[in-house]
Write a protein that holds these residues in place. Structure first.
Motif, short mmCIF file in Angstrom:
data_model
loop_
_atom_site.label_atom_id
_atom_site.label_comp_id
_atom_site.label_asym_id
_atom_site.label_seq_id
_atom_site.Cartn_x
_atom_site.Cartn_y
_atom_site.Cartn_z
N UNK A 249 0.71 -1.01 0.33
CA UNK A 249 -0.16 -0.53 -0.45
C UNK A 249 0.95 1.25 -0.24
N UNK A 250 0.83 2.41 -1.09
CA UNK A 250 0.97 3.47 -0.78
C UNK A 250 0.52 4.07 -1.44
N UNK A 251 0.03 5.07 -0.57
CA UNK A 251 -1.15 6.06 0.03
C UNK A 251 -0.41 6.83 -2.64
N UNK A 252 -1.87 7.80 -3.11
CA UNK A 252 -1.94 8.29 -3.75
C UNK A 252 -1.12 7.18 -4.89
N UNK A 253 -1.01 6.13 -5.05
CA UNK A 253 -0.27 4.92 -5.63
C UNK A 253 -1.28 4.55 -6.37
N UNK A 254 -0.83 4.23 -8.23
CA UNK A 254 -2.26 3.19 -9.14
C UNK A 254 -1.47 2.37 -9.72
N UNK A 255 -0.64 2.15 -8.78
CA UNK A 255 -0.39 0.43 -9.43
C UNK A 255 1.02 1.05 -10.57
N UNK A 256 1.63 -0.65 -11.43
CA UNK A 256 0.52 -1.26 -11.64
C UNK A 256 1.21 -2.38 -9.76
N UNK A 257 2.35 -1.20 -9.24
CA UNK A 257 3.25 -2.87 -8.34
C UNK A 257 3.11 -2.24 -6.64
N UNK A 258 2.29 -0.97 -6.45
CA UNK A 258 1.75 -0.54 -5.53
C UNK A 258 0.81 0.10 -6.13
N UNK A 259 -0.37 0.44 -4.29
CA UNK A 259 -1.41 1.33 -4.86
C UNK A 259 -1.82 1.52 -3.41
N UNK A 260 -3.10 3.01 -3.70
CA UNK A 260 -3.80 3.27 -2.48
C UNK A 260 -5.50 2.00 -2.37
N UNK A 261 -6.31 2.35 -1.84
CA UNK A 261 -7.20 1.69 -2.32
C UNK A 261 -8.60 1.74 -3.42
N UNK A 262 -8.54 3.37 -3.75
CA UNK A 262 -9.45 3.80 -5.10
C UNK A 262 -8.33 3.34 -6.40
N UNK A 263 -7.35 3.50 -6.55
CA UNK A 263 -5.61 3.49 -7.36
C UNK A 263 -5.93 1.68 -7.88
N UNK A 264 -6.41 0.70 -6.84
CA UNK A 264 -6.44 -0.63 -6.96
C UNK A 264 -7.79 -0.86 -7.73
N UNK A 265 -9.03 -0.24 -7.23
CA UNK A 265 -9.76 -0.55 -7.36
C UNK A 265 -10.21 0.35 -9.59
N UNK A 266 -9.32 1.32 -9.27
CA UNK A 266 -9.23 2.14 -10.58
C UNK A 266 -8.47 1.17 -11.75
N UNK A 267 -6.50 1.01 -11.25
CA UNK A 267 -5.83 -0.50 -11.64
C UNK A 267 -6.80 -1.61 -12.56
#
Length: 346
Positions: A249-267
């Motif tokens: 988990x990394x806040x503000x991240x959208x992947x592909x190797x780290x994410x925040x909650x909404x970033x994971x959903x978007x990816x």
């Protein structure tokens, strides 16, 4: 002969004050001797839950501002391209018109005031040219067309300037959101650091999620029951999310190797060919509402804690999500995450 006087007895008021002071000192000493009561596991869990919710709220504001900034930058880039093309067109047509005017001046066909046109700005050029009485009909038509083109160019420049000002304001908001996120994360870490090893173990056991440490969480596939995805898009999105298990988990991240909650959903939904908003505040507007937990299907989105957190329903009361700083993408039970705010079927 020396005088021997009997010392005065202390007054009742003084005795009362001294007695009260002594009693207070004894009470303070007694309180100091007793260690402050340790917070219970439930209290620690509630504090962490509150801090994580506040962090989520700040992070989603950051994500929304980040997405807004990206949109604004794309818009100003488009405007700048349009301005460059419009300016090129205006300049070319001005050059052509100026060449004709120069030729006419050389032959004595145009008043000498045309000479001013050859060294003025486009706006001045057009304003002066339109007032000349010795221009041809074709030139008049061209000047009128150029004035319209110049007006369009000026409007594009004004819009670009406005967008640039919006970008500046959004950048300031982004910085404020970032500072708030860092503050909340620091508070959370301070709480974790204040706990004893026994408290951390008790908290991890009570949540079943390792919430009090930087653990790997439940990244192995639990019993997800027999629930099926609600749609082919949800099936593909859930499958994509499963490939991210264990990613940090990394806040503000959208992947592909780290994410925040909404970033994971978007990816995850992007891998399914479906475009969804960047923040939870956007994502909750997609799809259709799900009436109850019993109606949830694999791949549905579940929003928690006032729409500050989102996860993907995995079946059998489990959610696949990127929890918070210090953890990884993993499965957790619905009841561990927080209060459900809304459920959406994509």
């Amino acid at each position: 002969m020396a005088s021997h006087r009997r010392p005065k007895s202390p007054s009742r008021a003084r005795i009362s004050v001294l007695t009260a002071a002594a009693a207070t000192a004894v009470a303070v000493s007694a309180q100091s001797a007793q260690a402050a009561p340790k917070p219970t596991t439930a209290q620690l869990q509630a504090q962490l839950q509150q801090l994580n919710t506040e962090s989520d709220q700040a992070i989603q504001k950051f994500d929304a501002a980040q997405a807004k900034l990206k949109t604004q930058q794309a818009a100003v880039n488009t405007l700048q391209d349009q301005i460059a093309r419009s300016q090129s067109t205006v300049n070319s047509r001005l050059d052509a018109l100026g060449e004709v005017a120069s030729q006419q001046y050389a032959s004595g066909a145009v008043d000498s005031t045309v000479q001013l046109l050859l060294s003025s700005t486009p706006d001045e050029y057009l304003a002066q040219a339109s007032s000349l009485g010795q221009i041809t009909d074709n030139q008049a038509s061209e000047i009128k067309s150029l004035q319209a083109e110049q007006g369009k160019l000026d409007a594009e420049k004004a819009q670009a300037e406005q967008t640039l000002q919006q970008i500046q304001a959004t950048n300031q908001q982004l910085a404020a959101n970032k500072a708030e996120v860092q503050k909340k994360i620091a508070q959370t870490q301070a709480l974790l650091d204040s706990m004893t090893a026994a408290q951390k173990a008790a908290l991890a056991k009570s949540t079943g999620s390792g919430a009090a440490s930087r653990d790997t969480g439940s990244t192995s596939r639990p019993n997800l029951g027999s629930a099926k995805p609600g749609s082919s898009i949800e099936a593909a999105a859930f499958a994509a999310a499963q490939t991210r298990l264990g990613m940090p988990y990394v806040w503000g991240a959208t992947g592909p190797t780290s994410f925040d909650c909404s970033g994971l959903v978007q990816w995850s939904y992007a891998q399914a060919g479906y475009s969804i908003g960047r923040s939870t505040y956007d994502q909750i507007n997609y799809g259709t509402p799900v009436a109850s937990v019993s109606d949830l299907q694999v791949g549905d989105l579940i929003f928690f804690n006032g729409n500050s957190h989102v996860g993907i329903y995995a079946g059998n009361g489990m959610v696949l999500h990127a929890p918070h700083t210090g953890t990884v993408v993993k499965y957790e039970q619905l009841s561990y995450i927080g209060s459900i705010y809304a459920m959406r079927h994509i």
